[in-house]
Structures are given as structure tokens and as C-alpha cells.
Design an enzyme around this catalytic site. Sequence first.
Site, PDB file in Angstrom:
ATOM      1  N   THR A 121       0.833  -1.211   0.000  1.00  0.00           N
ATOM      2  CA  THR A 121       0.000   0.000   0.000  1.00  0.00           C
ATOM      3  C   THR A 121       0.864   1.257   0.000  1.00  0.00           C
ATOM      4  OG1 THR A 121      -0.079  -0.318   2.387  1.00  0.00           O
ATOM      5  CG2 THR A 121      -2.043  -0.940   1.162  1.00  0.00           C
TER       6      THR A 121
ATOM      7  N   GLY B  12      11.944 -10.277   4.006  1.00  0.00           N
ATOM      8  CA  GLY B  12      10.830  -9.331   4.120  1.00  0.00           C
ATOM      9  C   GLY B  12      10.898  -8.534   5.417  1.00  0.00           C
TER      10      GLY B  12
ATOM     11  N   SER C 164      17.857  -4.456   3.960  1.00  0.00           N
ATOM     12  CA  SER C 164      18.527  -3.532   3.038  1.00  0.00           C
ATOM     13  C   SER C 164      18.199  -2.082   3.384  1.00  0.00           C
ATOM     14  CB  SER C 164      18.143  -3.847   1.595  1.00  0.00           C
ATOM     15  OG  SER C 164      16.746  -3.875   1.464  1.00  0.00           O
TER      16      SER C 164
ATOM     17  N   GLU D  19      16.490   3.603  -2.560  1.00  0.00           N
ATOM     18  CA  GLU D  19      16.024   2.277  -2.991  1.00  0.00           C
ATOM     19  C   GLU D  19      15.765   2.279  -4.494  1.00  0.00           C
ATOM     20  OE1 GLU D  19      15.776  -0.407  -1.056  1.00  0.00           O
ATOM     21  OE2 GLU D  19      16.043   0.489   0.924  1.00  0.00           O
TER      22      GLU D  19
ATOM     23  N   ASP E  55       9.551   1.179   4.982  1.00  0.00           N
ATOM     24  CA  ASP E  55      10.657   0.566   5.709  1.00  0.00           C
ATOM     25  C   ASP E  55      11.519   1.630   6.385  1.00  0.00           C
ATOM     26  OD1 ASP E  55       9.552  -1.537   4.442  1.00  0.00           O
ATOM     27  OD2 ASP E  55      11.190  -1.882   3.050  1.00  0.00           O
TER      28      ASP E  55
END
Length: 450
Positions: free
Chosen positions: A60, A155, A159, A191, A202
Site C-alpha cells: 500500500t 521481508g 537492506s 532504494e 521501511d
Amino acid sequence: MPLITAATLLDHLAPIYGEDAPLQLARYQAAVARFVALYGHGPITLVRAPGRVNLIGEHTDYNDGYVLPAALDKDIVLLARPRRDPVVQATNIESQFPPVTFALSAQIEPAPNGHWSNYLRAAAQMAVRLTNGNTPGLDLLVAAAPPLGVPRNAGLSSSSALVVALSQAFTHFTARRVAAMRFAQECADPEWYVGTRGGIMDHFAAILARRDHALFLDCRPQSGATYITRHVPFPPGFCLLVIDSGIHHHNVRGEFNRRVAACRAGVALLRRARPGITHLRDVQHETWAQIAAELPATSTIADLTAQGLHLGELPGVPDDAPLQVLACCRHVWHENRRVLDALLALEQGDAPTVGALLTAAHASARDDYAISTPELDFLVESALQVKGVAGARLTGAGWGGCVLALVSNDAVGPLAAHLTAAYPARFGLPLNTFLCKAGPGACVVAEIEA
Ligand code: NG1
């Protein structure tokens, strides 16, 4: 920040890791010793950034929607010292990640696809751009080995934690104090350097998280590049068990970006009757039936281009790849609702409702977004058979990684025991489970004279 000595390091770890600080001390001490062996004596800056588990709100974030992650106590620890030349020299404590050296510039050449240093290069390039080249070179040591480090490709955002940790180190040395939200937003940019068209969840979780809380985040920027956030406690008497399937996703960038493409296709098609919209979030107030009536089951970039609709740059998505427009949009539209419902239920301490929403989110991720695997489905179904489990679902991007279960405190043991026996029997794979001890966000831990 005053320089401390090794003798007082524990005092700086306790506010971050609580009762686990002594365990962490050994890890930090070993890393400091290695840094000194590599780069010599002198001051060392210790930075950490956590991984995250997402309670609910999958795929989302890049649709400007809602998410509800929590930071883990598992983190990336980075040791850094400025250099005189504009060069980054990085060693990873784990020998399978070879040492790297690269020059700082506004256009840093990427290493081959999948190379660990691309996250460092991305963060470094962002820092150079943000400071107009005023970024010092750094000697670095990355200490991120599981189990105290974030499990990789699971998940859990290892990173992004690396990007955040290095960005934090650069900001520290350039004395450029950035507001936490701005910093998180800027960290999400790198990213894109590695090719995934992911979102901001994240990095926000890694930076803004609070101990023992989940972080509600509305991923749509408000005016002045601020975001709506809320810290919410977990329901009393319940905890989150993270269950690592051991199936680690590799090379799923094309698949990930294909889902992004399907969502963008939905927006492009809906925009014909609603010229102002930019994201699926903009049709959240309409009924799903209204929206569904305007969307095709599938389309392709080539079809859409022929209709004059352009989806932007999407690495790894061929023009003729079928995009599951209807199903992907259905997932996102309903998932946003589930996040808001889960937020309300969490604030009311209503674990059964949160649990039911998690389980529904899994079904949607499996059937509509098509990101589950037989292993993840098996773990969710097996978890739900255990008394005391309120709900379970895959967490993170999908295609492997982890399942999380909301479970009453007294059922954690039976749940872990059930899965640890059933999963290897079915798939011949070992299973790793751990409790999500929701930890604080990224920080400079200390500057130590070593
Ligand atoms: P993980 O699970 O860490 O690969 C990715 C994206 C998130 C989000 C989730 C799906 C990045 C760095 N991470 O996370 O932003 O879109 O998938 O909800 O792109």
C-alpha cells in the site's frame, strides 16, 4: 556528542536494547576490535538502524496508502570514521560480502545487480547530492550478522536498515540536522537506485519507530513534506511471533515492479473519468463496485501505451507482460481499509479483530496480489489451528520471507512447537521463529575512543 570509552558502552546500549544490552555489548565490542584491526586506533562512531516487521498494510505504501509496521530489535550496526579523501571504504563482518571501495560523487557507478554495496553506494550518492558534495569519505565496518542482525531477504527490510544506518552516519558527520520525517523520506529515495519501485514504509519504520509500539503511517505526504503518524501499543496479553519460512526471495524485482505497474495502470484508467487523481488512494472513498466496473481484469504496458496512457519507468517489466489490474487494485483498495480498521482495533486493545484482519490480509495477498508461496500459506494455515492465535499472515513484499502471528502470550510456546515440528515434516526445511520485541528507531549509539 562526547567521546566515551569502552567501559561505559553498556550504559549507551541499555536505553536501546533493555535487558538484552549485555548480549549486545559482546557484539559491539567484537565489532570495535575488528574496526581497530582494519583501520587503526582513534574515535569510532557507532550507528544502528533496525529491521521492521509489517503488522498490516502490504504493497500500500507506494500507492500513497496506509501501513502499520513495527521496528524489530534486530538491527544493522555500522562503525564509521571520517577519512581525509572523498572515498568510502567498507568491510562487512560477514566474509561472504567482499570489501568495497568507491569514490564519492553525485553519480556513483552501481556495482553489478544484487551486490550488497549498492545500498551503500545509493545512500552515499544521496548524501553527496543533499550536501552539495560536502560529504566526508568514510571508513566503515558493517556488523549485521543474524541472529542479532536483521535476517536477509526475509521481508524484514535488512537492506533499508543498511541504507538508513549509512545515511545516519553521513548526516552525523556533515552536521546537517534533518527533521526525522524528511530524513526518512530522503532515505527511501536510494532504494530507487537498486531498481525496486518500492515505498517509504521501511525507512519510516526504521527511523520513527518507538519501543513496544507499532507505527501507523499515512504514506501520502501532507503539506511541507510531513506525514501523519501514530504510535500504537500492541494489544495487552498478546505478542507477535515472526516465523521465517527460510524461503528467501531473490530476483523478484521484475515481479514486484509488475505489481506496481498493475496499480499504476489502474490509476491511469480511472484517471480518464477523474482527471485529478494520482494514486489508488484517491478513490478510497468510492465503493469498490464503482471502481471495479471501470477496470479490466488484465492489461499490458503495450495496450496502455496504444491508448495514450504511460506508466513511467518500471525496470524489469516487459511491455507485453500481463498486468493483473483488477485483482491488484482490489487488494490495495481493501488493504487500506483493513489498516484503518486494525488501527482502531489496536487502539481499543481488541486483539480478535486485529487478528481477523491479519488473516483476511493474507487471503488478499495470496489470491489478489499473488505474492504468497505454498510454504507461507502452510505456515498461516498451521498457525491458525493453534488455540490462542488471533490471526496470521505473510509479512513484507512476499515470494517467501516471513509469516507473523498475533498470539496470546501463553500460546507462544505451543505455537512455536507446533510449527517447528509441522513445517520441516512437510517441506524438509528448518524453521526459525522469534518474538517481535518492538524496538526504537535508528540512532547514533555513541562515539567511542578505541
Ligand atoms: P520488503 O519486504 O522489505 O522487500 C518492500 C518495499 C516496501 C513495501 C513492501 C510491501 C522497499 C525498500 N521495500 O519491502 O516499501 O512496498 O515491499 O508492502 O521497496
